[in-house]
Design a protein around this motif. Structure first.
Motif, PDB file in Angstrom:
ATOM      1  N   LYS B 202       0.880  -1.128  -0.151  1.00 26.76           N
ATOM      2  CA  LYS B 202       0.610   0.643  -0.142  1.00 26.76           C
ATOM      3  C   LYS B 202       0.543   1.474   0.214  1.00 26.76           C
ATOM      4  N   GLU B 203       0.098   2.251  -0.592  1.00 21.06           N
ATOM      5  CA  GLU B 203       1.611   3.518  -0.932  1.00 21.06           C
ATOM      6  C   GLU B 203       1.641   3.850   1.008  1.00 21.06           C
ATOM      7  N   PHE B 204       0.992   3.822   1.415  1.00 20.08           N
ATOM      8  CA  PHE B 204       1.252   4.226   3.170  1.00 20.08           C
ATOM      9  C   PHE B 204       2.059   4.083   3.800  1.00 20.08           C
ATOM     10  N   GLU B 206       4.621   2.524   1.599  1.00 16.10           N
ATOM     11  CA  GLU B 206       5.484   2.962   0.845  1.00 16.10           C
ATOM     12  C   GLU B 206       5.940   4.587   1.282  1.00 16.10           C
ATOM     13  N   ALA B 207       4.768   5.458   1.289  1.00 12.12           N
ATOM     14  CA  ALA B 207       5.402   6.670   2.185  1.00 12.12           C
ATOM     15  C   ALA B 207       6.175   6.361   4.119  1.00 12.12           C
ATOM     16  N   ALA B 208       5.836   5.713   4.704  1.00 15.14           N
ATOM     17  CA  ALA B 208       6.246   5.169   5.343  1.00 15.14           C
ATOM     18  C   ALA B 208       8.143   5.001   5.045  1.00 15.14           C
ATOM     19  N   ARG B 209       8.549   4.050   4.302  1.00 20.20           N
ATOM     20  CA  ARG B 209       9.727   3.980   3.720  1.00 20.20           C
ATOM     21  C   ARG B 209      10.373   4.892   3.005  1.00 20.20           C
ATOM     22  N   ALA B 210       9.572   5.595   2.455  1.00 19.22           N
ATOM     23  CA  ALA B 210       9.661   6.823   1.619  1.00 19.22           C
ATOM     24  C   ALA B 210      10.570   7.878   2.810  1.00 19.22           C
ATOM     25  N   LEU B 211      10.402   8.271   4.075  1.00 19.50           N
ATOM     26  CA  LEU B 211      10.801   8.817   4.992  1.00 19.50           C
ATOM     27  C   LEU B 211      11.445   8.093   5.705  1.00 19.50           C
ATOM     28  N   ALA B 213      11.237   5.138   7.314  1.00 18.84           N
ATOM     29  CA  ALA B 213      11.009   4.605   8.807  1.00 18.84           C
ATOM     30  C   ALA B 213      12.154   2.950   9.007  1.00 18.84           C
ATOM     31  N   ARG B 221       3.178   0.398  13.520  1.00 17.09           N
ATOM     32  CA  ARG B 221       2.985   1.799  13.167  1.00 17.09           C
ATOM     33  C   ARG B 221       1.543   1.132  11.764  1.00 17.09           C
ATOM     34  N   HIS B 222       2.058   1.097  10.885  1.00 12.52           N
ATOM     35  CA  HIS B 222       1.212   0.679   9.629  1.00 12.52           C
ATOM     36  C   HIS B 222       0.825  -0.556   9.109  1.00 12.52           C
ATOM     37  N   ASN B 226      -3.658  -2.229  10.939  1.00 13.21           N
ATOM     38  CA  ASN B 226      -4.599  -2.354   9.995  1.00 13.21           C
ATOM     39  C   ASN B 226      -5.072  -3.661   9.462  1.00 13.21           C
TER      40      ASN B 226
END
Lengths: 324, 312
Positions: B202-204, B206-211, B213, B221-222, B226
């Motif tokens: 999921k993109e969220f 991916e977003a955490a990876r990009a940050l 995490a 957390r992600h 879920n």
């Protein structure tokens, strides 16, 4: 500052398809095929192409969200693909991404404040709770949302607002480069304009550099200084936005541009209708990938030799044997 | 997508204003849980049952093994509110005592199964190499084992050494919890792995990876929050299954020794007298049923309360 902020050289990404245990031979999807480009600081490079042309994969490879198969990505003189984990985490503060789908890109179980503030926690950017809240509020206000929104959950927001939250999240680390992966494709046209204007304002304010991926040529024309066109994993043309839209060199770009709707109903222009479908990236055509659909192809040259991406005019690069 | 509204310029601010109140996700979850009537009622009932088995033996001071042949298989009366069994033992006392074991076994076995299943499923779901397939083979292997013969074997092999280590009741308790939990983690592992496989792309995430995490942060957390909804439901069903599995073991004479009452054991002893003394089977049966039902409702309520998207 001299030199490009980001330099991509011969970036290649192949995906293995199938080929699990005991199966015969795997197929390989050539998603990105020796892509090279540079982005200067403060510039916006538009990256266009139809679905499956490899533009999103290119963007994700730059951030190493997908490990590239081959090629180099240089960011401010560092080889991104060669960095170890710690150095790469530090680099995450300089490069960020905004996603296409504002519904899938926010964790539904985190409050907006937690989503935006996550980077602050990861990189220890907020020493106290107070500083954390202040920074999140500041970010929310930067993207046109209000402080009270930080306690809400993503599902309480509209698509445009969610995209703003995604932008705020990317801004939290004060990045230099943001890969915008079709940030407005999922939005209504009226909201598209708002988000694009916001991105432009932010670019001015923070001196951001964008790699702007889209399939909508008019959106790209508006925001980009230079534009690169991708077809089946390769860049076929790259030029300044003005040149590319006024005098496209590659026949694929011509066909793409002829398909953009014009606002004047009386204006008539020649539509170039391409024959056939986009070939499968699993078995791309030999030579020039576009030769199977090209209206001006010259066989056998186009089907045997890969046209190099050459500078045909000043700052205008194209990969075509026939145009000069 | 869930409850999405198409936006127009005028609709940019759609979320209604709410009065300011102290905010924390847990408080919010509790507020939402309270709205779930059935879950709230179930919590009260379950708490009452726990209270009864915890404090009951101090109030109802009849010994569980007080044999009285003059009062065999009596129906409920003032002196024996739930009647007596074939040895004239007081059923209320035995139920109160047995409930401690049954509930403890059910909850502990569920906890073991959930922990094991989540850890194995999460590891399998996050790994991109050979670990994932290997763990799934292991899961399938366990799924294909016939449970009852295995239980008998394990109990036959380890009963004595565990008894030596933890004492009679403690040893059997540990063994039963481990055995039931150890044979019920597979569906959870498969469930968690399937959730992880879809969520990790999921993109969220991916977003955490990009940050930047870490993998642990991405999971904790992600992905895990879920993935937890279905796991929670599976957990509540597992409590029920564990209580019943303990009954089965007692029924087969493999659980606690016959003189230690558990709900399952009482049910087992009552089966031969169903026509003469139905009350004997009725009460332990009802207790198991009530436990299972309330825990299921609580699970439903928890799942909904922890999902902020659910309108409550």
């Amino acid at each position: 500052m001299t030199g490009p902020l980001l330099r991509v050289k011969d970036l290649t990404k192949n995906f293995q398809v199938g080929g699990g245990f005991l199966s015969r031979g795997a197929d390989v999807v050539h998603a990105v095929d020796r892509v090279s480009f540079e982005i200067a600081p403060g510039e916006t490079l538009g990256l266009v192409g139809e679905s499956g042309s490899g533009k999103s994969t290119t963007g994700r490879c730059i951030l190493r969200l997908i490990e590239p198969t081959a090629g180099e990505v240089w960011f401010e003189g560092h080889e991104v693909t060669a960095l170890d984990a710690a150095a790469f985490r530090a680099l995450c503060r300089d490069m960020q991404i905004i996603f296409q789908d504002p519904f899938a890109s926010l964790n539904p179980r985190m409050t907006v404040g937690a989503i935006i503030g996550e980077a602050l926690t990861i990189h220890n950017l907020a020493p106290t709770k107070r500083a954390f809240t202040d920074r999140v509020v500041e970010l929310l206000e930067t993207v046109g949302l209000q402080a009270e929104h930080m306690r809400r959950y993503p599902h309480e927001f509209s698509g445009g607002q969610r995209q703003r939250i995604g932008i705020a999240r990317a801004l939290a680390v004060e990045p230099k480069l943001i890969v915008c992966d079709e940030p407005v494709s999922a939005l209504d046209v009226s909201i598209q304009a708002q988000v694009i204007n916001l991105l432009e304002d932010l670019q001015q304010k923070f001196g951001l550099t964008y790699l702007f991926i889209a399939h909508d040529l008019s959106v790209v024309e508006h925001i980009s200084k230079r534009v690169a066109v991708m077809y089946l994993g390769r860049i076929v043309e790259i030029a300044s936005a003005r040149d590319l839209y006024a005098t496209p060199l590659h026949p694929y770009t011509e066909a793409l541009l002829s398909a953009v709707p014009v606002t004047d109903p009386k204006a008539r222009r020649k539509r170039i209708v391409l024959q056939g479908e986009v070939p499968s990236p699993m078995h791309p055509p030999s030579g020039c990938h576009f030769h199977t659909r090209c209206p001006i192809r010259k066989l056998p040259l186009c089907s045997t030799e890969v046209p190099p991406l050459e500078q045909k005019r000043d700052g205008h690069w194209a990969a075509c044997h026939l145009r000069s | 997508m869930d409850g999405s509204t198409l936006v127009s310029p005028s609709a940019e601010v759609i979320a209604p204003q709410r009065p300011a109140r102290p905010f924390s996700p847990w408080l919010e979850a509790w507020r939402r849980f309270r709205r779930h009537r059935l879950a709230l009622a179930s919590t009260v009932v379950l708490l009452l049952m726990i209270l009864a088995i915890a404090l009951g033996p101090f109030v109802w001071k009849v010994a569980i093994n007080d044999i009285d042949f003059a009062a065999r298989m009596q129906t409920p009366s003032w002196s024996h509110p739930l009647g007596t069994d074939d040895l004239g033992q007081d059923l209320l006392a035995r139920m109160l005592y047995g409930g401690r074991i049954s509930l403890a076994v059910g909850l502990s076995a569920m906890f073991v199964a959930m922990t094991l299943g989540t850890v194995i499923g999460a590891t399998a779901g996050m790994s991109r190499g050979w670990v994932g397939p290997a763990l799934i083979w292991l899961t399938d292997l366990f799924l294909s084992l016939p449970a009852l013969p295995l239980l008998q074997l394990v109990i036959y092999l380890f009963r004595d050494s565990l008894k030596a280590a933890f004492g009679l009741e403690g040893g059997v308790f540990v063994m039963i919890v481990v055995v039931i939990g150890g044979l019920r983690w597979m569906p959870v592992a498969r469930l968690v792995r399937a959730q992880f496989l879809s969520l990790r792309e999921k993109e969220f995430v991916e977003a955490a990876r990009a940050l930047g995490a870490s993998k642990l942060r991405q999971v904790v957390r992600h992905i895990l929050p879920n993935a937890l909804g279905p796991v929670l439901v599976a957990a509540t069903i597992d409590v029920a299954a564990a209580i019943i599995a303990e009954s089965t073991l007692s029924f087969l004479g493999l659980g606690f020794p016959p003189d230690i009452p558990t709900w399952g054991r009482i049910l087992y002893d009552a089966k031969d007298y169903l026509d003469i003394a139905p009350h004997w089977a009725l009460f332990p049966g009802a207790a198991i049923f009530l436990t299972v039902l309330t825990i299921n409702f609580i699970g439903d309520g928890l799942r909904d309360a922890l999902d902020p998207r659910k309108v409550m």
